[in-house]
Write a protein that holds these residues in place. Structure first.
Motif, PDB file in Angstrom:
ATOM      1  N   ARG A   4      -4.155   3.748 -10.150  1.00 17.69           N
ATOM      2  CA  ARG A   4      -5.381   2.956 -10.190  1.00 17.69           C
ATOM      3  C   ARG A   4      -5.651   2.341 -11.568  1.00 17.69           C
ATOM      4  NH1 ARG A   4     -10.533   5.489  -7.575  1.00 17.69           N
ATOM      5  NH2 ARG A   4     -11.168   3.615  -6.501  1.00 17.69           N
ATOM      6  N   SER A  11     -13.494   0.267  -5.342  1.00 10.79           N
ATOM      7  CA  SER A  11     -13.898   1.047  -4.164  1.00 10.79           C
ATOM      8  C   SER A  11     -12.687   1.592  -3.390  1.00 10.79           C
ATOM      9  CB  SER A  11     -14.780   0.199  -3.247  1.00 10.79           C
ATOM     10  OG  SER A  11     -14.046  -0.897  -2.734  1.00 10.79           O
ATOM     11  N   TRP A  12     -11.505   1.330  -3.919  1.00 10.03           N
ATOM     12  CA  TRP A  12     -10.228   1.770  -3.329  1.00 10.03           C
ATOM     13  C   TRP A  12     -10.088   1.271  -1.898  1.00 10.03           C
ATOM     14  CZ3 TRP A  12      -6.335   2.568  -6.163  1.00 10.03           C
ATOM     15  CH2 TRP A  12      -5.194   3.208  -5.692  1.00 10.03           C
ATOM     16  N   ASP A  13     -10.452   0.018  -1.695  1.00  8.36           N
ATOM     17  CA  ASP A  13     -10.304  -0.675  -0.420  1.00  8.36           C
ATOM     18  C   ASP A  13      -9.038  -1.522  -0.543  1.00  8.36           C
ATOM     19  OD1 ASP A  13     -10.699  -1.753   2.054  1.00  8.36           O
ATOM     20  OD2 ASP A  13     -12.652  -2.647   1.605  1.00  8.36           O
ATOM     21  N   LEU A  14      -7.901  -0.908  -0.285  1.00 17.26           N
ATOM     22  CA  LEU A  14      -6.619  -1.493  -0.664  1.00 17.26           C
ATOM     23  C   LEU A  14      -6.166  -2.676   0.179  1.00 17.26           C
ATOM     24  CD1 LEU A  14      -4.559   1.637  -1.719  1.00 17.26           C
ATOM     25  CD2 LEU A  14      -5.829   0.022  -3.139  1.00 17.26           C
ATOM     26  N   ARG A  15      -6.541  -2.753   1.440  1.00 19.48           N
ATOM     27  CA  ARG A  15      -6.096  -3.900   2.262  1.00 19.48           C
ATOM     28  C   ARG A  15      -6.617  -5.220   1.673  1.00 19.48           C
ATOM     29  NH1 ARG A  15      -2.953  -2.198   5.888  1.00 19.48           N
ATOM     30  NH2 ARG A  15      -2.529  -4.199   6.828  1.00 19.48           N
ATOM     31  N   PRO A  16      -7.927  -5.369   1.477  1.00 15.74           N
ATOM     32  CA  PRO A  16      -8.373  -6.643   0.892  1.00 15.74           C
ATOM     33  C   PRO A  16      -7.958  -6.811  -0.571  1.00 15.74           C
ATOM     34  CG  PRO A  16     -10.248  -5.196   1.278  1.00 15.74           C
ATOM     35  CD  PRO A  16      -9.051  -4.537   1.891  1.00 15.74           C
ATOM     36  N   PHE A  17      -7.756  -5.699  -1.280  1.00 11.52           N
ATOM     37  CA  PHE A  17      -7.270  -5.785  -2.660  1.00 11.52           C
ATOM     38  C   PHE A  17      -5.882  -6.431  -2.682  1.00 11.52           C
ATOM     39  CE2 PHE A  17      -4.648  -3.808  -6.014  1.00 11.52           C
ATOM     40  CZ  PHE A  17      -5.281  -4.352  -7.122  1.00 11.52           C
ATOM     41  N   TYR A  64     -12.701  -4.515  -4.894  1.00  9.00           N
ATOM     42  CA  TYR A  64     -11.903  -3.817  -3.875  1.00  9.00           C
ATOM     43  C   TYR A  64     -11.112  -2.664  -4.491  1.00  9.00           C
ATOM     44  CZ  TYR A  64     -12.836  -7.796  -0.784  1.00  9.00           C
ATOM     45  OH  TYR A  64     -13.432  -8.757  -0.015  1.00  9.00           O
ATOM     46  N   LYS A  77      -3.532   6.915  -6.004  1.00 11.27           N
ATOM     47  CA  LYS A  77      -4.681   6.976  -6.928  1.00 11.27           C
ATOM     48  C   LYS A  77      -4.227   7.059  -8.385  1.00 11.27           C
ATOM     49  CE  LYS A  77      -8.286   7.563  -3.993  1.00 11.27           C
ATOM     50  NZ  LYS A  77      -9.689   7.344  -4.036  1.00 11.27           N
ATOM     51  N   ILE A  82       0.842  -1.197   0.000  1.00 13.03           N
ATOM     52  CA  ILE A  82       0.000   0.000   0.000  1.00 13.03           C
ATOM     53  C   ILE A  82       0.879   1.250   0.000  1.00 13.03           C
ATOM     54  CG2 ILE A  82      -1.654   1.359   1.351  1.00 13.03           C
ATOM     55  CD1 ILE A  82      -2.954  -1.354   2.146  1.00 13.03           C
TER      56      ILE A  82
END
Length: 108
Positions: A30, A58-64, A55, A27, A21
């Motif tokens: 992306r 929605s820019w949810d980087l931990r689970p991505f 993920y 961004k 991360i």
């Protein structure tokens, strides 16, 4: 290479995710990340690809990042590792890893 010293580096999943991360969680990356994800879609499978792409969207980087590590990168790297390490090195702390590696390579 077969006669060389082999070092296996490891760290916790949380540390790996944090570092990814920190390095890639921008961004402006992306679109490139989305394009790279499309390139491995077949290897991920449709359902996993959709989950991981969601993920990213929605820019949810931990689970991505965890999804990529669990479902692609670790499978590729571990699958192709056909060698036995001479030393396992923790990379939780780069400074400590450097000290340990120096001691291993330059004993005494």
């Amino acid at each position: 290479m077969s006669d060389s010293c082999k070092i296996w580096c490891e760290t916790t999943m949380e540390t790996r995710i944090d570092r990814l991360i920190s390095e890639y969680g921008k961004k402006e990356y992306r679109d490139e990340m989305a394009a790279a994800l499309v390139r491995i879609k077949k290897k991920l499978g449709g359902e996993k690809y959709s989950e991981i792409a969601g993920y990213l969207e929605s820019w949810d980087l931990r689970p991505f990042m965890k999804g990529l590590l669990d479902n692609y990168y670790d499978k590729v790297y571990y699958k192709t590792r056909d060698w036995k390490e001479d030393r396992i090195l923790s990379l939780e702390s780069y400074e400590e890893a450097l000290r340990e590696l120096d001691q291993f390579l330059l004993p005494g």
